[in-house]
Each structure stands twice: as structure tokens, then as C-alpha cells.
Scaffold this motif. Structure first.
Motif, PDB file in Angstrom:
ATOM      1  N   ASP A  18      47.561   5.214 -55.316  1.00 22.25           N
ATOM      2  CA  ASP A  18      47.340   3.770 -55.368  1.00 22.25           C
ATOM      3  C   ASP A  18      45.848   3.458 -55.580  1.00 22.25           C
ATOM      4  O   ASP A  18      45.491   2.619 -56.410  1.00 22.25           O
ATOM      5  CB  ASP A  18      47.850   3.119 -54.085  1.00 22.25           C
ATOM      6  CG  ASP A  18      47.565   1.628 -54.040  1.00 22.25           C
ATOM      7  OD1 ASP A  18      48.013   0.908 -54.957  1.00 22.25           O
ATOM      8  OD2 ASP A  18      46.897   1.188 -53.087  1.00 22.25           O
ATOM      9  N   VAL A  19      44.981   4.152 -54.853  1.00 22.88           N
ATOM     10  CA  VAL A  19      43.535   3.920 -54.994  1.00 22.88           C
ATOM     11  C   VAL A  19      43.045   4.403 -56.358  1.00 22.88           C
ATOM     12  O   VAL A  19      42.248   3.731 -57.014  1.00 22.88           O
ATOM     13  CB  VAL A  19      42.748   4.601 -53.848  1.00 22.88           C
ATOM     14  CG1 VAL A  19      41.243   4.441 -54.057  1.00 22.88           C
ATOM     15  CG2 VAL A  19      43.159   4.023 -52.500  1.00 22.88           C
ATOM     16  N   VAL A  20      43.542   5.553 -56.807  1.00 21.50           N
ATOM     17  CA  VAL A  20      43.127   6.075 -58.114  1.00 21.50           C
ATOM     18  C   VAL A  20      43.545   5.120 -59.231  1.00 21.50           C
ATOM     19  O   VAL A  20      42.769   4.872 -60.165  1.00 21.50           O
ATOM     20  CB  VAL A  20      43.689   7.494 -58.352  1.00 21.50           C
ATOM     21  CG1 VAL A  20      43.461   7.942 -59.784  1.00 21.50           C
ATOM     22  CG2 VAL A  20      43.061   8.489 -57.382  1.00 21.50           C
ATOM     23  N   MET A  21      44.727   4.546 -59.135  1.00 25.16           N
ATOM     24  CA  MET A  21      45.158   3.605 -60.165  1.00 25.16           C
ATOM     25  C   MET A  21      44.329   2.324 -60.122  1.00 25.16           C
ATOM     26  O   MET A  21      44.040   1.735 -61.169  1.00 25.16           O
ATOM     27  CB  MET A  21      46.654   3.308 -60.017  1.00 25.16           C
ATOM     28  CG  MET A  21      47.535   4.524 -60.306  1.00 25.16           C
ATOM     29  SD  MET A  21      47.190   5.338 -61.895  1.00 25.16           S
ATOM     30  CE  MET A  21      47.744   4.083 -63.021  1.00 25.16           C
ATOM     31  N   ASP A  22      43.903   1.901 -58.931  1.00 27.11           N
ATOM     32  CA  ASP A  22      43.002   0.764 -58.815  1.00 27.11           C
ATOM     33  C   ASP A  22      41.660   1.094 -59.471  1.00 27.11           C
ATOM     34  O   ASP A  22      41.088   0.265 -60.185  1.00 27.11           O
ATOM     35  CB  ASP A  22      42.799   0.401 -57.338  1.00 27.11           C
ATOM     36  CG  ASP A  22      42.048  -0.907 -57.167  1.00 27.11           C
ATOM     37  OD1 ASP A  22      42.712  -1.960 -57.187  1.00 27.11           O
ATOM     38  OD2 ASP A  22      40.809  -0.883 -57.027  1.00 27.11           O
ATOM     39  N   MET A  23      41.184   2.299 -59.239  1.00 28.75           N
ATOM     40  CA  MET A  23      39.935   2.753 -59.861  1.00 28.75           C
ATOM     41  C   MET A  23      40.061   2.712 -61.384  1.00 28.75           C
ATOM     42  O   MET A  23      39.170   2.235 -62.073  1.00 28.75           O
ATOM     43  CB  MET A  23      39.597   4.175 -59.396  1.00 28.75           C
ATOM     44  CG  MET A  23      38.373   4.769 -60.039  1.00 28.75           C
ATOM     45  SD  MET A  23      38.103   6.436 -59.367  1.00 28.75           S
ATOM     46  CE  MET A  23      36.826   7.006 -60.460  1.00 28.75           C
ATOM     47  N   HIS A  24      41.183   3.189 -61.884  1.00 28.63           N
ATOM     48  CA  HIS A  24      41.386   3.189 -63.327  1.00 28.63           C
ATOM     49  C   HIS A  24      41.381   1.769 -63.891  1.00 28.63           C
ATOM     50  O   HIS A  24      40.748   1.500 -64.905  1.00 28.63           O
ATOM     51  CB  HIS A  24      42.696   3.892 -63.684  1.00 28.63           C
ATOM     52  CG  HIS A  24      42.953   3.933 -65.150  1.00 28.63           C
ATOM     53  ND1 HIS A  24      43.691   2.966 -65.784  1.00 28.63           N
ATOM     54  CD2 HIS A  24      42.527   4.787 -66.106  1.00 28.63           C
ATOM     55  CE1 HIS A  24      43.717   3.237 -67.083  1.00 28.63           C
ATOM     56  NE2 HIS A  24      43.024   4.333 -67.307  1.00 28.63           N
ATOM     57  N   ALA A  25      42.049   0.860 -63.212  1.00 24.36           N
ATOM     58  CA  ALA A  25      42.188  -0.509 -63.713  1.00 24.36           C
ATOM     59  C   ALA A  25      40.908  -1.323 -63.614  1.00 24.36           C
ATOM     60  O   ALA A  25      40.722  -2.272 -64.377  1.00 24.36           O
ATOM     61  CB  ALA A  25      43.306  -1.220 -62.941  1.00 24.36           C
ATOM     62  N   ASN A  26      40.012  -0.964 -62.710  1.00 17.97           N
ATOM     63  CA  ASN A  26      38.857  -1.809 -62.423  1.00 17.97           C
ATOM     64  C   ASN A  26      37.508  -1.169 -62.700  1.00 17.97           C
ATOM     65  O   ASN A  26      36.490  -1.620 -62.165  1.00 17.97           O
ATOM     66  CB  ASN A  26      38.931  -2.272 -60.956  1.00 17.97           C
ATOM     67  CG  ASN A  26      40.101  -3.196 -60.738  1.00 17.97           C
ATOM     68  OD1 ASN A  26      40.159  -4.279 -61.297  1.00 17.97           O
ATOM     69  ND2 ASN A  26      41.066  -2.744 -59.959  1.00 17.97           N
ATOM     70  N   LYS A  84      37.835  -2.998 -54.079  1.00 18.08           N
ATOM     71  CA  LYS A  84      36.941  -4.146 -53.949  1.00 18.08           C
ATOM     72  C   LYS A  84      37.039  -4.818 -52.575  1.00 18.08           C
ATOM     73  O   LYS A  84      36.023  -5.140 -51.956  1.00 18.08           O
ATOM     74  CB  LYS A  84      37.233  -5.156 -55.059  1.00 18.08           C
ATOM     75  CG  LYS A  84      36.223  -6.265 -55.158  1.00 18.08           C
ATOM     76  CD  LYS A  84      36.457  -7.127 -56.386  1.00 18.08           C
ATOM     77  CE  LYS A  84      35.327  -8.114 -56.552  1.00 18.08           C
ATOM     78  NZ  LYS A  84      35.447  -8.882 -57.786  1.00 18.08           N
ATOM     79  N   GLU A  85      38.249  -5.013 -52.076  1.00 14.18           N
ATOM     80  CA  GLU A  85      38.429  -5.707 -50.797  1.00 14.18           C
ATOM     81  C   GLU A  85      37.960  -4.885 -49.592  1.00 14.18           C
ATOM     82  O   GLU A  85      37.835  -5.406 -48.488  1.00 14.18           O
ATOM     83  CB  GLU A  85      39.891  -6.132 -50.602  1.00 14.18           C
ATOM     84  CG  GLU A  85      40.876  -4.983 -50.526  1.00 14.18           C
ATOM     85  CD  GLU A  85      41.462  -4.542 -51.864  1.00 14.18           C
ATOM     86  OE1 GLU A  85      42.466  -3.825 -51.824  1.00 14.18           O
ATOM     87  OE2 GLU A  85      40.927  -4.900 -52.930  1.00 14.18           O
ATOM     88  N   SER A  86      37.673  -3.614 -49.804  1.00 17.00           N
ATOM     89  CA  SER A  86      37.236  -2.740 -48.704  1.00 17.00           C
ATOM     90  C   SER A  86      35.743  -2.424 -48.750  1.00 17.00           C
ATOM     91  O   SER A  86      35.243  -1.712 -47.872  1.00 17.00           O
ATOM     92  CB  SER A  86      38.037  -1.436 -48.745  1.00 17.00           C
ATOM     93  OG  SER A  86      39.406  -1.693 -48.544  1.00 17.00           O
ATOM     94  N   ARG A  87      35.050  -2.936 -49.737  1.00 15.93           N
ATOM     95  CA  ARG A  87      33.612  -2.637 -49.875  1.00 15.93           C
ATOM     96  C   ARG A  87      32.781  -3.355 -48.818  1.00 15.93           C
ATOM     97  O   ARG A  87      33.175  -4.388 -48.291  1.00 15.93           O
ATOM     98  CB  ARG A  87      33.139  -3.010 -51.281  1.00 15.93           C
ATOM     99  CG  ARG A  87      33.809  -2.148 -52.322  1.00 15.93           C
ATOM    100  CD  ARG A  87      33.377  -2.481 -53.739  1.00 15.93           C
ATOM    101  NE  ARG A  87      34.253  -1.759 -54.657  1.00 15.93           N
ATOM    102  CZ  ARG A  87      34.516  -2.133 -55.884  1.00 15.93           C
ATOM    103  NH1 ARG A  87      33.947  -3.216 -56.377  1.00 15.93           N
ATOM    104  NH2 ARG A  87      35.332  -1.423 -56.630  1.00 15.93           N
ATOM    105  N   GLY A  88      31.625  -2.777 -48.520  1.00 15.94           N
ATOM    106  CA  GLY A  88      30.691  -3.384 -47.584  1.00 15.94           C
ATOM    107  C   GLY A  88      31.001  -3.114 -46.123  1.00 15.94           C
ATOM    108  O   GLY A  88      30.399  -3.718 -45.244  1.00 15.94           O
ATOM    109  N   LYS A  89      31.898  -2.193 -45.847  1.00 15.92           N
ATOM    110  CA  LYS A  89      32.293  -1.879 -44.470  1.00 15.92           C
ATOM    111  C   LYS A  89      31.790  -0.515 -43.999  1.00 15.92           C
ATOM    112  O   LYS A  89      32.140  -0.082 -42.909  1.00 15.92           O
ATOM    113  CB  LYS A  89      33.822  -1.911 -44.349  1.00 15.92           C
ATOM    114  CG  LYS A  89      34.449  -3.247 -44.668  1.00 15.92           C
ATOM    115  CD  LYS A  89      35.967  -3.163 -44.579  1.00 15.92           C
ATOM    116  CE  LYS A  89      36.610  -4.489 -44.926  1.00 15.92           C
ATOM    117  NZ  LYS A  89      38.077  -4.403 -44.883  1.00 15.92           N
ATOM    118  N   GLY A  90      31.027   0.177 -44.851  1.00 16.91           N
ATOM    119  CA  GLY A  90      30.534   1.507 -44.475  1.00 16.91           C
ATOM    120  C   GLY A  90      31.536   2.624 -44.685  1.00 16.91           C
ATOM    121  O   GLY A  90      31.310   3.757 -44.254  1.00 16.91           O
ATOM    122  N   LEU A  91      32.639   2.324 -45.372  1.00 20.60           N
ATOM    123  CA  LEU A  91      33.681   3.331 -45.567  1.00 20.60           C
ATOM    124  C   LEU A  91      33.240   4.470 -46.484  1.00 20.60           C
ATOM    125  O   LEU A  91      33.567   5.634 -46.230  1.00 20.60           O
ATOM    126  CB  LEU A  91      34.954   2.676 -46.118  1.00 20.60           C
ATOM    127  CG  LEU A  91      35.612   1.661 -45.185  1.00 20.60           C
ATOM    128  CD1 LEU A  91      36.670   0.854 -45.926  1.00 20.60           C
ATOM    129  CD2 LEU A  91      36.210   2.361 -43.974  1.00 20.60           C
TER     130      LEU A  91
END
Length: 142
Positions: A18-26, A84-91
Motif C-alpha cells: 500500500d505504501v509502495v503504491m502510494d510512493m509510485h502514485a505521488n 503525505k498524511e504521516s509526514r512531520g511526525k519523526g517517523l
């Protein structure tokens, strides 16, 4: 080659996909054809024989390898991406720190992470430098 995964590993595979496909799309990679079977195989191979860290939409996949000159072991990320929705949290920082620990515990004498997606380059540079990494090169694309 088919990799046998436990039920827990199969769920991790789906979540990573799911994350890899988000990476591909964005990212800049949206312009390239996707082979879902190849992506699933790559993730499965790293779940079994590499490094996979997934938390709240942040994924780091990495590996160790022997460099061309032999005699030691290096570690490198295959991909690092945060939705994108998880950025800025230190992850991403947490993921890279865990990858560095894993790499060292697996005998790596050199650890590299890279950025080729074109997403948040300044933030990525700050992350790497904040963890004591030094820039050693550049990536160019045609």
C-alpha cells in the motif's frame, strides 16, 4: 522464486505494498509502469532476508551487501517513503535510526540512504545530516 511468509508477514507485505503504491502514485516514479508481482516479490524478499520497517505510513526497506571490492559489508536503503498524511511526525527519523542499528548489528561498516523521489529533498537532507550522515554523491536522471 516464491518466498513462504507467515500470516503476520503476509499482512506486513500487504501494508508495505500500500505504501509502495502510494510512493509510485505521488512521486516522479508515477511516469513508470508498475509490475505489482515484481513489487510484491521484492518486498517479500526483504521481509525474509533484509530490513523492513513500517509504521504509520512510513516505510524503509533496506539490505546489506558485499561491495564490489569485497572484504566487508555495506548497507543501503532500497526505499524510504512516508505518506503525505504521516509526514512531520519523526517517523522517517525513527525508521532510519532503526535501519542504522540493524545494519551495524549485521556487520555493515558503511550505511547509506538516498533520495531519488524528488519529494521533500531539503527535509531529507536535514534528516540524514541530523543523524550524522555525510553527503557522498548525487543522483541524476534522464
Amino acid at each position: 522464486m516464491t518466498v513462504q511468509l507467515s500470516t503476520q508477514q503476509q499482512q506486513l507485505l500487504k501494508d508495505c505494498f500500500d505504501v509502495v503504491m502510494d510512493m509510485h502514485a505521488n512521486t516522479q516514479y508515477k511516469n513508470y509502469k508498475v509490475d505489482e508481482k515484481d513489487i510484491l516479490q521484492m518486498i517479500a524478499n526483504h521481509i525474509v532476508g533484509g530490513f523492513v520497517h513500517l509504521k504509520e505510513g512510513c516505510l524503509l526497506i533496506g539490505k546489506t551487501y558485499t561491495p564490489w571490492f569485497g572484504g566487508c559489508k555495506f548497507a543501503s536503503d532500497v526505499l524510504l517513503y512516508t505518506k503525505k498524511e504521516s509526514r512531520g511526525k519523526g517517523l522517517a527519523k525513527e525508521a532510519v535510526k532503526e535501519f542504522m542499528r540493524w545494519s551495524e548489528s549485521n556487520g555493515a561498516v558503511s550505511i547509506t540512504i538516498g533520495q531519488s523521489t524528488g519529494v521533500n529533498e531539503k527535509e531529507f537532507n536535514g534528516l540524514a545530516e541530523g543523524l550524522g550522515m555525510k553527503r557522498i554523491g548525487a543522483v541524476y536522471n534522464v
